[in-house]
Design a protein around this motif. Structure first.
Motif, PDB file in Angstrom:
ATOM      1  N   GLN A  63       1.010  -1.293  -0.096  1.00 39.70           N
ATOM      2  CA  GLN A  63      -0.001  -0.028   0.085  1.00 39.70           C
ATOM      3  C   GLN A  63       0.763   1.259   0.131  1.00 39.70           C
ATOM      4  O   GLN A  63       0.662   2.126  -0.514  1.00 39.70           O
ATOM      5  CB  GLN A  63      -0.866   0.037   1.172  1.00 39.70           C
ATOM      6  N   TYR A  64       1.951   1.136   0.851  1.00 36.96           N
ATOM      7  CA  TYR A  64       2.812   2.400   0.571  1.00 36.96           C
ATOM      8  C   TYR A  64       3.435   2.777  -0.636  1.00 36.96           C
ATOM      9  O   TYR A  64       3.665   3.869  -1.152  1.00 36.96           O
ATOM     10  CB  TYR A  64       3.897   1.972   1.825  1.00 36.96           C
ATOM     11  N   LEU A  65       4.049   1.589  -1.350  1.00 37.64           N
ATOM     12  CA  LEU A  65       4.498   2.038  -2.424  1.00 37.64           C
ATOM     13  C   LEU A  65       3.341   2.051  -3.591  1.00 37.64           C
ATOM     14  O   LEU A  65       3.801   3.277  -4.398  1.00 37.64           O
ATOM     15  CB  LEU A  65       5.103   0.391  -2.913  1.00 37.64           C
ATOM     16  N   SER A  66       2.387   1.798  -3.423  1.00 38.69           N
ATOM     17  CA  SER A  66       1.288   2.106  -4.454  1.00 38.69           C
ATOM     18  C   SER A  66       0.712   3.623  -4.142  1.00 38.69           C
ATOM     19  O   SER A  66       0.820   4.439  -5.132  1.00 38.69           O
ATOM     20  CB  SER A  66      -0.001   1.296  -4.125  1.00 38.69           C
ATOM     21  N   SER A  67       0.977   4.196  -2.778  1.00 35.74           N
ATOM     22  CA  SER A  67       0.624   5.381  -2.467  1.00 35.74           C
ATOM     23  C   SER A  67       1.720   6.384  -2.858  1.00 35.74           C
ATOM     24  O   SER A  67       1.608   7.577  -3.547  1.00 35.74           O
ATOM     25  CB  SER A  67       0.420   5.683  -0.960  1.00 35.74           C
ATOM     26  N   GLN A  68       3.007   5.809  -2.981  1.00 41.36           N
ATOM     27  CA  GLN A  68       4.007   6.775  -3.586  1.00 41.36           C
ATOM     28  C   GLN A  68       3.720   6.898  -4.991  1.00 41.36           C
ATOM     29  O   GLN A  68       4.041   8.020  -5.419  1.00 41.36           O
ATOM     30  CB  GLN A  68       5.179   6.002  -3.170  1.00 41.36           C
ATOM     31  N   GLN A  69       3.486   5.925  -5.778  1.00 43.44           N
ATOM     32  CA  GLN A  69       3.186   6.223  -7.343  1.00 43.44           C
ATOM     33  C   GLN A  69       2.049   7.003  -7.247  1.00 43.44           C
ATOM     34  O   GLN A  69       2.535   8.145  -8.275  1.00 43.44           O
ATOM     35  CB  GLN A  69       3.114   4.851  -7.879  1.00 43.44           C
ATOM     36  N   ASP A  70       1.061   6.868  -6.555  1.00 38.29           N
ATOM     37  CA  ASP A  70      -0.167   7.683  -6.746  1.00 38.29           C
ATOM     38  C   ASP A  70       0.199   9.298  -6.199  1.00 38.29           C
ATOM     39  O   ASP A  70      -0.243  10.420  -7.139  1.00 38.29           O
ATOM     40  CB  ASP A  70      -1.375   7.425  -5.623  1.00 38.29           C
ATOM     41  N   LEU A  74       0.003  12.621  -8.797  1.00 39.54           N
ATOM     42  CA  LEU A  74      -0.685  13.574  -8.143  1.00 39.54           C
ATOM     43  C   LEU A  74       0.006  14.747  -8.074  1.00 39.54           C
ATOM     44  O   LEU A  74      -0.554  15.972  -8.836  1.00 39.54           O
ATOM     45  CB  LEU A  74      -1.195  13.595  -6.573  1.00 39.54           C
ATOM     46  N   ASP A  75       1.111  14.993  -7.942  1.00 46.86           N
ATOM     47  CA  ASP A  75       2.063  16.135  -8.160  1.00 46.86           C
ATOM     48  C   ASP A  75       2.179  16.692  -9.433  1.00 46.86           C
ATOM     49  O   ASP A  75       2.121  17.670  -9.714  1.00 46.86           O
ATOM     50  CB  ASP A  75       3.581  15.835  -7.484  1.00 46.86           C
ATOM     51  N   ALA A  80       0.566  20.374 -13.852  1.00 43.96           N
ATOM     52  CA  ALA A  80      -0.009  20.492 -15.143  1.00 43.96           C
ATOM     53  C   ALA A  80      -1.376  21.567 -14.827  1.00 43.96           C
ATOM     54  O   ALA A  80      -1.591  22.653 -15.617  1.00 43.96           O
ATOM     55  CB  ALA A  80      -0.634  19.295 -15.527  1.00 43.96           C
ATOM     56  N   LYS A  81      -2.145  21.367 -13.791  1.00 43.46           N
ATOM     57  CA  LYS A  81      -3.243  22.194 -13.724  1.00 43.46           C
ATOM     58  C   LYS A  81      -2.756  23.530 -13.222  1.00 43.46           C
ATOM     59  O   LYS A  81      -3.345  24.763 -13.780  1.00 43.46           O
ATOM     60  CB  LYS A  81      -4.156  21.864 -12.592  1.00 43.46           C
TER      61      LYS A  81
END
Length: 123
Positions: A63-70, A74-75, A80-81
């Motif tokens: 979950q931690y690794l997945s959250s890091q990718q997310d 997000l950054d 971009a926005k």
């Protein structure tokens, strides 16, 4: 294994170990060491609980690794926005970013030219 690294066992070994170039416990003293070995059923339960906790830790790591990718995505999305001007309402009286960047470049070139002229005058 857990008992061999426990404070209780370490205290026993500290009391009888000898030292030459490294710590050792003579074979005759090893016979005097007290070992706590739980019954087999308790050993199996300990192993079961440890394996369960280890699996839980593995899931947390995933979950931690997945959250890091997310978070990285997000950054990028926020940046971009921001560059598209979509994060906050825009003031129609503000100049476009391209015009602002052109003005900054022109000012830098003007300053660089002034520095060269000043440097030549000091020679």
């Amino acid at each position: 294994m857990w008992f061999l690294v426990s404070p209780k066992f370490i205290l026993q070994t500290e009391a009888i170990k000898s030292q030459t170039t490294r710590d050792f416990i003579p074979i005759t003293n090893q016979y005097t060491l007290f070992h706590l070995i739980p019954p087999l059923q308790e050993q199996l339960e300990i192993v079961r609980r440890l394996e369960s906790l280890l699996n839980f830790l593995i899931e947390i790591e995933k979950q931690y690794l997945s959250s890091q990718q997310d978070l990285a995505k997000l950054d990028q999305s926020i940046l971009a926005k921001a560059f598209r001007g979509e994060l906050v309402p825009q003031d129609p009286n503000d100049e476009p970013a391209a015009v602002l960047l052109d003005r900054i470049r022109a000012e830098r070139e003007k300053l660089a030219g002034a520095k060269k002229t000043t440097a030549k005058g000091k020679q």
